[in-house]
Design an enzyme around this catalytic site. Sequence first.
Site, short mmCIF file in Angstrom:
data_model
loop_
_atom_site.label_atom_id
_atom_site.label_comp_id
_atom_site.label_asym_id
_atom_site.label_seq_id
_atom_site.Cartn_x
_atom_site.Cartn_y
_atom_site.Cartn_z
N SER A 233 16.45 -27.15 -43.29
CA SER A 233 16.42 -28.20 -44.29
C SER A 233 17.31 -29.36 -43.44
O SER A 233 18.24 -28.77 -42.65
CB SER A 233 17.40 -27.82 -45.57
OG SER A 233 17.63 -29.00 -46.20
N TYR B 238 24.93 -24.61 -50.03
CA TYR B 238 23.46 -24.67 -49.73
C TYR B 238 23.48 -25.29 -48.35
O TYR B 238 22.73 -24.83 -47.47
CB TYR B 238 22.79 -25.69 -50.59
CG TYR B 238 21.32 -25.76 -50.18
CD1 TYR B 238 20.25 -24.92 -50.22
CD2 TYR B 238 21.06 -27.18 -49.66
CE1 TYR B 238 19.06 -25.15 -49.81
CE2 TYR B 238 19.91 -27.44 -49.24
CZ TYR B 238 18.79 -26.44 -49.37
OH TYR B 238 17.66 -26.73 -48.89
#
Length: 247
Positions: free
Chosen positions: A143, A156
């Site tokens: 990501s 995250y």
Amino acid sequence: MTNLNIRNAVVTGAASGIGAAIATQLAEAGAAVALVARRQDRLDDLAGKLGDRTFGVGIDVTQQESVDDGVAKIHDRLDTVDLVVNAAGVMLAAPIADGRLDEWTRMIDTNVTGVLRLIHAFTPDLIKAAGVGRTADLVNISSIGAHAIFPGYAVYGATKAALTQLSAALRADLSPYDVRVTNVEPGLTDTELASHLDDTGQDLIASMNEQIGPLHAEDIADVVTFAVSRRRELNLRQIIALPTRQA
């Protein structure tokens, strides 16, 4: 482009979103594809649409026994796997101050340890396939959160930074065996991940979607399909895919 008709692929997170889109494109390009996720019903539904060379295997990547059982089923159908895509992931807003240990653990177990379980299971296959002249690929879906800072998403972001670093290190380990490692970092993408957030998080994503305009899961699938269809001597090792308006 190399011919995907001779590829045997495993795609995790294939029940929805980016994983499902990648699995669909690989199958449509001719690859045999094992669809991996927890939701067997969704996998069976997608496999039914993609043909006889596609099949679903229910695996919980956070549980080693589940991985072991599922990998055995995949080997029964595909023999040697030469393409692995780790697309399973969880994104939760879990601010450090809130001490949500269960949510931190869930992200770490899925985004990092779960990926490692699949890599460990299929690395011998990739090395074996490359050793007899076949194209062999390991693709990790990380990501842009591995680099960009989003308040409230420290854990995250840390899991995705770990995955990006892991991919770089694995390339050093596997490239001598002619196994390619590709790390893909999507930016804002319209997927089911946002549904895991609380109301505040969903409102934030909705605002970003309105202002920026998200990518679609199929955009990331395009990137992955392109990367794995290059001649085996070319490794696209790091790909960042952002919406045009995302800085």
